[in-house]
Design an enzyme around this catalytic site. Structure first.
Site, short mmCIF file in Angstrom:
data_model
loop_
_atom_site.label_atom_id
_atom_site.label_comp_id
_atom_site.label_asym_id
_atom_site.label_seq_id
_atom_site.Cartn_x
_atom_site.Cartn_y
_atom_site.Cartn_z
N GLU A 186 0.84 -1.21 0.00
CA GLU A 186 0.00 0.00 0.00
C GLU A 186 0.87 1.25 0.00
OE1 GLU A 186 -3.56 0.70 2.37
OE2 GLU A 186 -3.49 -1.40 2.97
N GLY A 216 -6.38 3.81 10.17
CA GLY A 216 -6.95 3.44 11.45
C GLY A 216 -6.20 2.32 12.15
N GLY A 217 -5.73 1.32 11.37
CA GLY A 217 -5.05 0.18 11.97
C GLY A 217 -3.55 0.18 11.80
N THR A 219 0.14 2.43 10.01
CA THR A 219 0.71 3.66 9.46
C THR A 219 1.91 3.29 8.61
OG1 THR A 219 1.56 5.87 9.98
CG2 THR A 219 2.19 4.10 11.48
N GLN A 220 2.10 4.01 7.50
CA GLN A 220 3.18 3.70 6.57
C GLN A 220 4.08 4.91 6.34
OE1 GLN A 220 -0.17 2.90 5.30
NE2 GLN A 220 0.06 0.87 6.20
#
EC number: 3.6.1.6
Length: 440
Positions: A186, A216-217, A219-220
């Site tokens: 992603e 929400g779940g 982070t990148q």
């Protein structure tokens, strides 16, 4: 014999008209042959009466790609139309978008029921793409959080059903075109989208930018690494290389599962993901002492209450956030000197504190998040206000950025759209897939 002046004028005008008529006749005679020799098809408005001509022009000048985004709450189709020019990178000419609910994961116990929704979205693609190009247009589905959380067998059955529907369609479908996407993919796809839209992948010499996404779940963080030390000291899975538009890009890409804003909020409040039954009560100094309310996360309902601590609210909340992030983030030294775009909750919270315009976005310093966290937390010692979680969220977000390696004076760019196009990972994933097909 002398010719009157008036007669002379008429003779002159007549000669000019005769000459122009000859030139027009001659040019009209050679124009079709010239266009044929140049393999030229004008890209104009053909009108409803000349649909075959429009489709032939599209087949010569455009490439299409179909990307299904199968998320947890719904399935979305993106039909991208790319303008092709010789010796240039493609340009995004148009995007058609449609979404349906629920997400694929809702059919985990009855996979056959997903067929109707997939076929409905395929009709959108058929209406958007010339028939001549159907068999040349790749059809891809990438599933994200919803299917990642399903037991493996159920996810496999759902994806097999999608493959069956895709194979029955007139588009170019391959077995690897239906898959579950991990968080790193992603990040890479979103990085491609952003850098394509700002023009840094088009061979212009413009430097690329980094990408921050706070969901929400998870982070990148994704950026093109220029320091050999980053490559040597990073885990193998964090470094990826690929070719695009005749250039090789080496990226650092890491996804932190469980550190998205909603999952982190639960941890800061003292809850544990997946271990709540019934109405669980959570008490935290990150909430106004006067606040009592309900909060739902991952289909679990929580009762949340504020707690008065023996020190200012910001300081006590900061310590809670610090414990949640302790030893979980790897600093990236390169980010100090690189431009970054930030998305999702970074954008939303900047809107909440009036740092940017909700429609057009803007820029923000890390310091702005920090100062706003201190101000909001101080105000919430008196009243919860309209956003009872804002003290917690801003404190977390500002500390997360510092842990990732961003100095307090670092300026981030915030955008939902770039040059009118959505900054979704879907565009980048489509490009990546098209490039892989070209190399095969």
């Amino acid at each position: 014999m002398r010719i009157p002046k008036l007669a002379s004028a008429f003779i002159f005008v007549g000669c000019v008209v005769a000459y122009l008529t000859y030139v027009k006749w001659h040019f009209d005679g050679i124009k079709p042959a010239l266009h044929k020799a140049l393999n030229y098809v004008p890209i104009t408005d053909y009108g409803d009466s000349n649909e075959p001509a429009r489709e032939e022009a599209d087949s010569r000048h455009f490439q299409y790609g179909i990307m299904f985004d199968a998320g947890s709450t719904g399935t979305r189709i993106h039909v991208f139309k790319f303008l092709l020019k010789e010796h240039e990178a493609p340009k995004l000419a148009h995007e058609t978008f449609r979404a349906i609910k629920p997400g694929l994961s809702a059919y985990a116990d009855d996979p056959d029921k997903c067929r109707e929704g997939i076929q409905e979205l395929l009709m959108v693609a058929k209406e958007s793409i010339p028939v001549l190009l159907w068999e040349k247009t790749p059809l891809v589905l990438k599933a994200t959080a919803g299917l990642r959380l399903l037991p493996g067998e159920k996810a496999t059955h759902l994806l097999d059903k999608v493959r069956n529907v895709f194979e029955e369609s007139p588009f170019l479908s391959r077995p690897d075109g239906v898959s579950i996407m991990d968080g790193t993919d992603e990040g890479v796809s979103a990085w491609i989208t952003v850098n394509f839209l700002i023009g840094s992948l088009h061979g212009s010499g413009q430097p690329t930018v980094g990408m921050l996404d706070l969901g929400g779940g998870s982070t990148q963080i994704t950026f093109s690494t220029q320091d050999e030390k980053t490559i040597q000291t990073s885990p193998f899975d964090d470094i990826t290389s690929f070719q695009m538009f005749n250039s090789t890009h080496t990226l650092y890409a890491h996804s932190y599962l469980g550190l998205g804003l909603m999952s982190a909020r639960l941890a800061i409040l003292g809850g544990i993901e997946g271990e709540a039954y019934g109405n669980q009560e959570l008490v935290s100094p990150c909430l106004s002492p006067q606040f009592t309310g309900q909060w739902e996360h991952a289909e679990v309902q929580y009762i949340v209450k504020g707690q008065k601590a023996g020190e200012p609210m910001y300081e006590s909340c900061y310590k809670k956030v610090e414990k949640v992030l302790y030893n979980k983030i790897k600093k990236a030294e390169e980010v100090k000197n690189m431009d970054f775009y930030a998305f999702s909750y970074y954008y939303d919270r900047a809107v909440d504190i009036s740092a940017i315009d909700e429609e057009t976005g803007g820029t923000i310093e890390v310091n702005n998040y920090i100062d706003s966290a201190k101000r909001v937390c101080s105000n919430m010692e008196i009243t919860p206000g309209e956003h009872p979680f804002l003290c917690l969220d801003l404190t977390y977000l500002s500390l997360l950025l510092q842990e990732l390696g961003f100095p307090k004076e670092k300026v981030l760019k915030l955008a939902r759209k770039i040059n009118g196009a959505e900054t979704s990972w879907a565009l980048g994933a489509t490009f990546h897939y098209l490039e892989s097909l070209r190399r095969q």
